[in-house]
Write a protein that holds these residues in place. Structure first.
Motif, PDB file in Angstrom:
ATOM      1  N   VAL A 127      40.346  78.109  42.808  1.00 28.94           N
ATOM      2  CA  VAL A 127      40.657  78.105  41.382  1.00 28.94           C
ATOM      3  C   VAL A 127      41.847  77.180  41.142  1.00 28.94           C
ATOM      4  O   VAL A 127      42.888  77.310  41.792  1.00 28.94           O
ATOM      5  N   LEU A 128      41.685  76.242  40.204  1.00 33.19           N
ATOM      6  CA  LEU A 128      42.742  75.277  39.904  1.00 33.19           C
ATOM      7  C   LEU A 128      43.468  75.563  38.601  1.00 33.19           C
ATOM      8  O   LEU A 128      44.626  75.181  38.428  1.00 33.19           O
ATOM      9  N   ASN A 129      42.771  76.216  37.662  1.00 31.08           N
ATOM     10  CA  ASN A 129      43.388  76.415  36.344  1.00 31.08           C
ATOM     11  C   ASN A 129      42.702  77.579  35.619  1.00 31.08           C
ATOM     12  O   ASN A 129      41.501  77.783  35.747  1.00 31.08           O
ATOM     13  N   GLU A 130      43.519  78.346  34.850  1.00 32.70           N
ATOM     14  CA  GLU A 130      42.970  79.373  33.960  1.00 32.70           C
ATOM     15  C   GLU A 130      43.679  79.352  32.610  1.00 32.70           C
ATOM     16  O   GLU A 130      43.430  80.192  31.764  1.00 32.70           O
ATOM     17  N   ASP A 131      44.586  78.391  32.408  1.00 34.50           N
ATOM     18  CA  ASP A 131      45.352  78.310  31.178  1.00 34.50           C
ATOM     19  C   ASP A 131      44.424  78.132  29.977  1.00 34.50           C
ATOM     20  O   ASP A 131      43.450  77.384  30.032  1.00 34.50           O
ATOM     21  N   ARG A 132      44.742  78.839  28.867  1.00 36.33           N
ATOM     22  CA  ARG A 132      43.961  78.793  27.625  1.00 36.33           C
ATOM     23  C   ARG A 132      42.496  79.182  27.836  1.00 36.33           C
ATOM     24  O   ARG A 132      41.619  78.787  27.056  1.00 36.33           O
ATOM     25  N   GLY A 133      42.213  79.919  28.880  1.00 35.31           N
ATOM     26  CA  GLY A 133      40.844  80.340  29.149  1.00 35.31           C
ATOM     27  C   GLY A 133      39.968  79.271  29.763  1.00 35.31           C
ATOM     28  O   GLY A 133      38.770  79.483  29.957  1.00 35.31           O
ATOM     29  N   LEU A 134      40.561  78.109  30.089  1.00 39.49           N
ATOM     30  CA  LEU A 134      39.791  76.995  30.655  1.00 39.49           C
ATOM     31  C   LEU A 134      39.685  77.162  32.172  1.00 39.49           C
ATOM     32  O   LEU A 134      40.232  76.375  32.948  1.00 39.49           O
ATOM     33  N   LEU A 135      38.959  78.193  32.571  1.00 37.76           N
ATOM     34  CA  LEU A 135      38.787  78.478  33.993  1.00 37.76           C
ATOM     35  C   LEU A 135      38.185  77.265  34.700  1.00 37.76           C
ATOM     36  O   LEU A 135      37.122  76.772  34.329  1.00 37.76           O
ATOM     37  N   THR A 136      38.874  76.782  35.712  1.00 38.32           N
ATOM     38  CA  THR A 136      38.468  75.578  36.430  1.00 38.32           C
ATOM     39  C   THR A 136      38.499  75.836  37.927  1.00 38.32           C
ATOM     40  O   THR A 136      39.509  76.290  38.460  1.00 38.32           O
ATOM     41  N   VAL A 137      37.383  75.560  38.590  1.00 34.60           N
ATOM     42  CA  VAL A 137      37.352  75.665  40.053  1.00 34.60           C
ATOM     43  C   VAL A 137      36.886  74.334  40.625  1.00 34.60           C
ATOM     44  O   VAL A 137      36.119  73.596  39.998  1.00 34.60           O
ATOM     45  N   ARG A 138      37.393  74.045  41.805  1.00 38.26           N
ATOM     46  CA  ARG A 138      36.897  72.908  42.563  1.00 38.26           C
ATOM     47  C   ARG A 138      36.245  73.463  43.820  1.00 38.26           C
ATOM     48  O   ARG A 138      36.794  74.339  44.492  1.00 38.26           O
ATOM     49  N   GLY A 139      35.051  72.957  44.115  1.00 40.93           N
ATOM     50  CA  GLY A 139      34.338  73.465  45.273  1.00 40.93           C
ATOM     51  C   GLY A 139      33.510  72.406  45.951  1.00 40.93           C
ATOM     52  O   GLY A 139      33.516  71.227  45.553  1.00 40.93           O
ATOM     53  N   GLN A 140      32.808  72.848  46.966  1.00 40.35           N
ATOM     54  CA  GLN A 140      31.938  71.946  47.713  1.00 40.35           C
ATOM     55  C   GLN A 140      30.524  72.516  47.749  1.00 40.35           C
ATOM     56  O   GLN A 140      30.331  73.697  48.058  1.00 40.35           O
ATOM     57  N   TYR A 141      29.580  71.666  47.402  1.00 35.69           N
ATOM     58  CA  TYR A 141      28.163  72.013  47.489  1.00 35.69           C
ATOM     59  C   TYR A 141      27.512  71.028  48.444  1.00 35.69           C
ATOM     60  O   TYR A 141      27.399  69.848  48.148  1.00 35.69           O
ATOM     61  N   LYS A 142      27.137  71.531  49.614  1.00 38.07           N
ATOM     62  CA  LYS A 142      26.665  70.641  50.676  1.00 38.07           C
ATOM     63  C   LYS A 142      27.777  69.627  50.962  1.00 38.07           C
ATOM     64  O   LYS A 142      28.877  70.016  51.299  1.00 38.07           O
ATOM     65  N   LYS A 143      27.536  68.354  50.750  1.00 35.44           N
ATOM     66  CA  LYS A 143      28.579  67.357  51.011  1.00 35.44           C
ATOM     67  C   LYS A 143      29.282  66.890  49.734  1.00 35.44           C
ATOM     68  O   LYS A 143      30.127  66.004  49.776  1.00 35.44           O
ATOM     69  N   MET A 144      28.940  67.496  48.606  1.00 44.26           N
ATOM     70  CA  MET A 144      29.454  67.037  47.317  1.00 44.26           C
ATOM     71  C   MET A 144      30.645  67.872  46.856  1.00 44.26           C
ATOM     72  O   MET A 144      30.578  69.097  46.802  1.00 44.26           O
ATOM     73  N   GLU A 145      31.712  67.192  46.483  1.00 42.48           N
ATOM     74  CA  GLU A 145      32.846  67.847  45.840  1.00 42.48           C
ATOM     75  C   GLU A 145      32.562  67.931  44.342  1.00 42.48           C
ATOM     76  O   GLU A 145      32.065  66.980  43.737  1.00 42.48           O
ATOM     77  N   ILE A 146      32.898  69.071  43.736  1.00 44.87           N
ATOM     78  CA  ILE A 146      32.545  69.270  42.332  1.00 44.87           C
ATOM     79  C   ILE A 146      33.580  70.132  41.619  1.00 44.87           C
ATOM     80  O   ILE A 146      34.180  71.029  42.214  1.00 44.87           O
ATOM     81  N   LEU A 147      33.795  69.825  40.334  1.00 40.64           N
ATOM     82  CA  LEU A 147      34.584  70.678  39.455  1.00 40.64           C
ATOM     83  C   LEU A 147      33.643  71.469  38.558  1.00 40.64           C
ATOM     84  O   LEU A 147      32.627  70.948  38.098  1.00 40.64           O
ATOM     85  N   VAL A 148      33.996  72.715  38.293  1.00 37.87           N
ATOM     86  CA  VAL A 148      33.263  73.534  37.331  1.00 37.87           C
ATOM     87  C   VAL A 148      34.287  74.062  36.339  1.00 37.87           C
ATOM     88  O   VAL A 148      35.274  74.692  36.725  1.00 37.87           O
ATOM     89  N   VAL A 149      34.055  73.791  35.048  1.00 42.38           N
ATOM     90  CA  VAL A 149      35.032  74.148  34.017  1.00 42.38           C
ATOM     91  C   VAL A 149      34.348  74.920  32.890  1.00 42.38           C
ATOM     92  O   VAL A 149      33.308  74.503  32.385  1.00 42.38           O
ATOM     93  N   ALA A 150      34.949  76.024  32.480  1.00 37.94           N
ATOM     94  CA  ALA A 150      34.491  76.779  31.311  1.00 37.94           C
ATOM     95  C   ALA A 150      35.327  76.374  30.102  1.00 37.94           C
ATOM     96  O   ALA A 150      36.554  76.401  30.162  1.00 37.94           O
ATOM     97  N   PHE A 151      34.663  76.013  29.016  1.00 35.73           N
ATOM     98  CA  PHE A 151      35.398  75.552  27.826  1.00 35.73           C
ATOM     99  C   PHE A 151      35.327  76.530  26.662  1.00 35.73           C
ATOM    100  O   PHE A 151      36.037  76.362  25.660  1.00 35.73           O
ATOM    101  N   GLY A 152      34.476  77.542  26.731  1.00 35.44           N
ATOM    102  CA  GLY A 152      34.359  78.466  25.613  1.00 35.44           C
ATOM    103  C   GLY A 152      33.226  78.087  24.683  1.00 35.44           C
ATOM    104  O   GLY A 152      32.083  77.955  25.108  1.00 35.44           O
TER     105      GLY A 152
END
Length: 251
Positions: free
Chosen positions: A39-64
């Motif tokens: 988890v990289l961020n949760e400020d203002r409800g903008l939950l943000t995670v960085r992860g790995q799927y197979k060999k791919m780096e990816i960000l996942v962000v919730a904006f509301g």
């Protein structure tokens, strides 16, 4: 080093690929399919995670909800160097779509204000073709045939999508008829703005949505079916971006 104003991320934390979702719970659904994440961020409800799927780096962000905040998040990601943004969301049925359908938006009509702030001289915006093509192909992994066509994006949920009182009921029904005449498959609040931003900033953007509610009858998917289909949506999104990155690396 650049740092995002609201997401609080740096360039070093931004890979090429990102998924945007409205509902924070969908972030956790996606993490179930990642090899690892933080988890990289949760400020203002903008939950943000960085992860790995197979060999791919990816960000996942919730904006509301809504195009203004979706565009804020997408704009900051692009400014940090993200090259591809895939929206995995939900939408309201219209026209030939039915509850439980998956819709890939080839283009989106924008009745919202945010899309006009990026491209003001028209109201129809288009997905970037490479990610769009990969997304279509990824559904074959689940033997699902998505509906492919036009989305309609609006600002007012209770003024254009669903009525809460008799005074607005007739107007909302009339708007739905207009959207159906325009061959729209679903109504949401974000796709047009993200497509306008993608065209303006020259990045790949695609929107895949699950049709979960009927704004006229107010019927909606039951929670179990929605949960199962959202899990499929999340897996398809990860597969789509992974394949697109592989194609890009080959070139």
């Amino acid at each position: 080093m650049k740092r995002a104003w609201y997401l609080h991320l740096t360039e070093a934390q931004a890979p090429d690929n990102a998924i945007l979702v409205g509902d924070r719970s969908r972030v956790w659904t996606i993490t179930n399919f990642l090899d690892s994440f933080e988890v990289l961020n949760e400020d203002r409800g903008l939950l943000t995670v960085r992860g790995q799927y197979k060999k791919m780096e990816i960000l996942v962000v919730a904006f509301g909800m809504g195009s203004p905040i979706a565009a804020v998040v997408a704009h900051e990601l692009v400014n940090l160097g993200v090259k591809r943004i895939l929206r995995l969301g939900t939408m309201m049925r219209v026209g030939v779509s039915r509850l439980g359908d998956f819709v890939i938006a080839e283009d989106a009509r924008g009745e919202d204000g945010t899309s006009k702030s990026y491209i003001s001289d028209r109201d129809l915006y288009h997905a970037n073709s490479p990610l769009l093509t990969t997304s279509k192909e990824s559904f074959k992994s689940f033997d699902i045939k998505p509906k492919v066509g036009r989305a309609m994006s609006v600002d007012g949920f209770y003024t254009s999508m669903m009525s809460l009182d008799k005074d607005s009921e007739a107007f909302v029904k009339e708007r739905h008829k207009v959207y159906e005449t325009d061959s729209c498959l679903g109504i949401d609040m974000e796709t047009a703005a993200l497509y306008a931003l993608g065209e303006k900033m020259n990045i790949e953007v695609c929107s895949i949505c699950l049709v979960t509610v009927d704004g006229i009858s107010k019927n909606k998917m039951n929670e179990f079916e929605r949960k199962v289909n959202e899990e499929i949506l999340c897996q398809i999104g990860l597969i789509s971006l992974s394949r697109r990155e592989e194609d890009a690396s080959i070139k």
